[in-house]
Design a protein around this motif. Structure first.
Motif, short mmCIF file in Angstrom:
data_model
loop_
_atom_site.label_atom_id
_atom_site.label_comp_id
_atom_site.label_asym_id
_atom_site.label_seq_id
_atom_site.Cartn_x
_atom_site.Cartn_y
_atom_site.Cartn_z
N TYR A 1 0.81 -1.21 0.00
CA TYR A 1 0.00 0.00 0.00
C TYR A 1 0.85 1.26 0.00
N GLU A 2 0.17 2.36 -0.25
CA GLU A 2 0.74 3.70 -0.08
C GLU A 2 -0.33 4.57 0.56
N ILE A 3 0.10 5.52 1.37
CA ILE A 3 -0.80 6.51 1.95
C ILE A 3 -0.46 7.83 1.27
N LEU A 4 -1.38 8.33 0.49
CA LEU A 4 -1.13 9.51 -0.32
C LEU A 4 -1.93 10.70 0.23
N PHE A 5 -1.22 11.58 0.94
CA PHE A 5 -1.84 12.80 1.46
C PHE A 5 -1.79 13.89 0.40
N VAL A 6 -2.87 14.68 0.33
CA VAL A 6 -2.87 15.88 -0.51
C VAL A 6 -3.22 17.05 0.39
N ASP A 7 -2.21 17.86 0.69
CA ASP A 7 -2.38 19.03 1.55
C ASP A 7 -2.91 20.18 0.70
N ASP A 8 -4.17 20.53 0.93
CA ASP A 8 -4.84 21.53 0.10
C ASP A 8 -4.58 22.94 0.63
N GLY A 9 -3.28 23.29 0.70
CA GLY A 9 -2.91 24.64 1.11
C GLY A 9 -3.11 24.92 2.58
N SER A 10 -2.83 23.94 3.44
CA SER A 10 -3.02 24.13 4.88
C SER A 10 -2.16 25.28 5.40
N THR A 11 -2.70 25.97 6.42
CA THR A 11 -1.97 27.08 7.04
C THR A 11 -1.45 26.70 8.43
N ASP A 12 -1.70 25.47 8.85
CA ASP A 12 -1.17 25.01 10.14
C ASP A 12 0.08 24.17 9.89
N ALA A 13 0.38 23.27 10.80
CA ALA A 13 1.61 22.47 10.70
C ALA A 13 1.39 21.13 10.01
N SER A 14 0.32 20.99 9.26
CA SER A 14 0.00 19.70 8.62
C SER A 14 1.15 19.19 7.75
N TRP A 15 1.72 20.05 6.92
CA TRP A 15 2.78 19.59 6.01
C TRP A 15 4.03 19.17 6.78
N SER A 16 4.38 19.89 7.81
CA SER A 16 5.55 19.52 8.62
C SER A 16 5.35 18.16 9.26
N ILE A 17 4.14 17.88 9.71
CA ILE A 17 3.85 16.59 10.32
C ILE A 17 3.95 15.48 9.28
N ILE A 18 3.46 15.74 8.07
CA ILE A 18 3.55 14.75 7.00
C ILE A 18 5.02 14.46 6.67
N GLU A 19 5.83 15.48 6.61
CA GLU A 19 7.26 15.28 6.35
C GLU A 19 7.91 14.45 7.46
N THR A 20 7.50 14.67 8.69
CA THR A 20 8.03 13.88 9.80
C THR A 20 7.59 12.44 9.72
N LEU A 21 6.34 12.22 9.37
CA LEU A 21 5.82 10.85 9.22
C LEU A 21 6.56 10.11 8.11
N ARG A 22 6.88 10.83 7.05
CA ARG A 22 7.58 10.23 5.91
C ARG A 22 8.96 9.70 6.31
N LEU A 23 9.62 10.34 7.27
CA LEU A 23 10.96 9.93 7.67
C LEU A 23 10.98 8.52 8.25
N THR A 24 9.90 8.11 8.89
CA THR A 24 9.85 6.79 9.53
C THR A 24 8.96 5.80 8.78
N GLN A 25 8.14 6.31 7.85
CA GLN A 25 7.22 5.43 7.13
C GLN A 25 7.29 5.72 5.64
N PRO A 26 8.04 4.93 4.89
CA PRO A 26 8.20 5.18 3.45
C PRO A 26 6.91 5.00 2.65
N THR A 27 5.89 4.39 3.26
CA THR A 27 4.61 4.25 2.55
C THR A 27 3.86 5.57 2.48
N VAL A 28 4.28 6.54 3.27
CA VAL A 28 3.64 7.86 3.25
C VAL A 28 4.20 8.68 2.09
N LYS A 29 3.31 9.16 1.24
CA LYS A 29 3.67 10.02 0.12
C LYS A 29 2.73 11.22 0.16
#
Length: 335
Positions: A52-80
């Motif tokens: 599987y893959e988990i594919l997030f699409v950040d629709d221009g968030s103004t909070d820390a959503s993208w930073s959290i996704i980048e952190t998740l990606r470091l430990t889980q390669p299935t996160v894209k």
């Protein structure tokens, strides 16, 4: 509108490899729920042995959503992930994600933890074994306020009537698609509410439904206001018209135009006939034709009918000269 990844998105390793499931999650300011949601999806996938893959699409968030996704990606390669420069809306996020998804089955779900990843194995099984093109979730028991549930029921009833698709919940974010479906359809505007209708018009008619769990929102607040109901109704009319008359607009405008025109002509002739009858019978008839309200109704009907017919004629000329006028979806071919 076609959204290209290189133009609107920052991409983290969207490799096109074979896998069972792509979990597509559009999001806007959902920083609190992302770690828990990712962990939950990972557990379900691991327990069932899915690739599987988990594919997030950040629709221009103004909070820390993208930073959290980048952190998740470091430990889980299935996160894209894909990040828009600004907020384009859920339809745009889904359209871009559908282009990028690599799984045989694509599962869409919301990022607010109101959709349960535990539903994924059964959705996958029904797509693969029962050969459905699309399975739409049905949140039979909802935890939404009455101001949201009543309009939703009305729109679902109207969509069932106009589309002929027997679904109870068109707008449920939890859906499963066969890969061919998402690679064929285009989602734009705010059409994400009516993806089953778009799929049907594209020839994917094996559409099913599955009762799914609806969970109360755990973090944050909903990002959708009351305007979505007005926009949703207008989008439904657009889908119905384009799907049915997109390649033959004269059948719609011309039919209504001819009907209105001849209705106006009939009313005008009827008034003239009444006037002539009284003259021939030497019966006093003091009312002039132009003094009657029916005369102006007939006049408006004739004018509107003429305009609608000309609209259909012009639309037909535009359609016949469009570059995609003879583009059709071909499922199989033998040569």
């Amino acid at each position: 509108m076609s959204f290209k990844l290189t133009k609107f998105a920052a991409v983290l390793s969207l490799s096109k490899v074979h896998m069972d499931i792509s979990v597509v999650i559009p999001l806007y300011n959902e920083e609190e729920s992302l770690p828990e949601l990712t962990s939950w999806i990972t557990r379900v996938m691991t327990e069932n042995g899915f690739s599987y893959e988990i594919l997030f699409v950040d629709d221009g968030s103004t909070d820390a959503s993208w930073s959290i996704i980048e952190t998740l990606r470091l430990t889980q390669p299935t996160v894209k992930a894909i990040k828009f420069r600004r907020n384009y809306g859920k339809s745009a996020a889904l359209n871009v994600a559908f282009e990028a998804a690599a799984g045989d089955v694509i599962i869409t779900m919301d990022a607010d933890l109101q959709d349960s990843p535990d539903e994924i194995p059964e959705l996958f099984r029904r797509i693969k074994e029962e050969k459905f093109d699309l399975i739409s979730g049905w949140k039979k028991k909802r935890y939404d306020p009455i101001t949201k549930t009543i309009p939703t029921k009305l729109f679902n009833a109207a969509t069932r009537k106009m589309s002929g698709i027997a679904l109870n919940d068109f707008n449920c974010g939890l859906k499963a698609y066969r890969k061919d479906v998402v690679k064929t359809i285009e989602v734009y505007g705010e059409m994400h509410r009516y993806i089953p209708v778009i799929a049907k018009w594209a020839g994917f008619t094996r559409i099913g439904e599955q009762v799914v769990e609806h969970r109360a929102r755990k973090y944050g607040v909903t990002k959708f206001g009351m305007s979505r109901f007005i926009n949703g109704f207008l989008d439904l009319l657009s889908i119905f018209f384009v799907g049915k008359f997109g390649k033959r607009p004269m059948h719609f405008f011309g039919s209504l135009g001819v009907l209105s025109f001849f209705l106006g002509i009939f009313m005008a002739l009827w008034m003239i006939g009444v006037k002539l009858y009284h003259i021939a019978a030497h019966v006093p008839y003091k009312r002039e034709i132009t003094d009657q309200p029916l005369f102006y109704i007939a006049l408006v009907a004739i004018i509107v009918g003429s305009q609608m017919f000309l609209t259909g004629f012009v639309a037909e000329l535009v359609t016949r000269n469009a570059p995609e006028r003879n583009q059709y979806l071909i499922e199989k071919e033998l040569r």
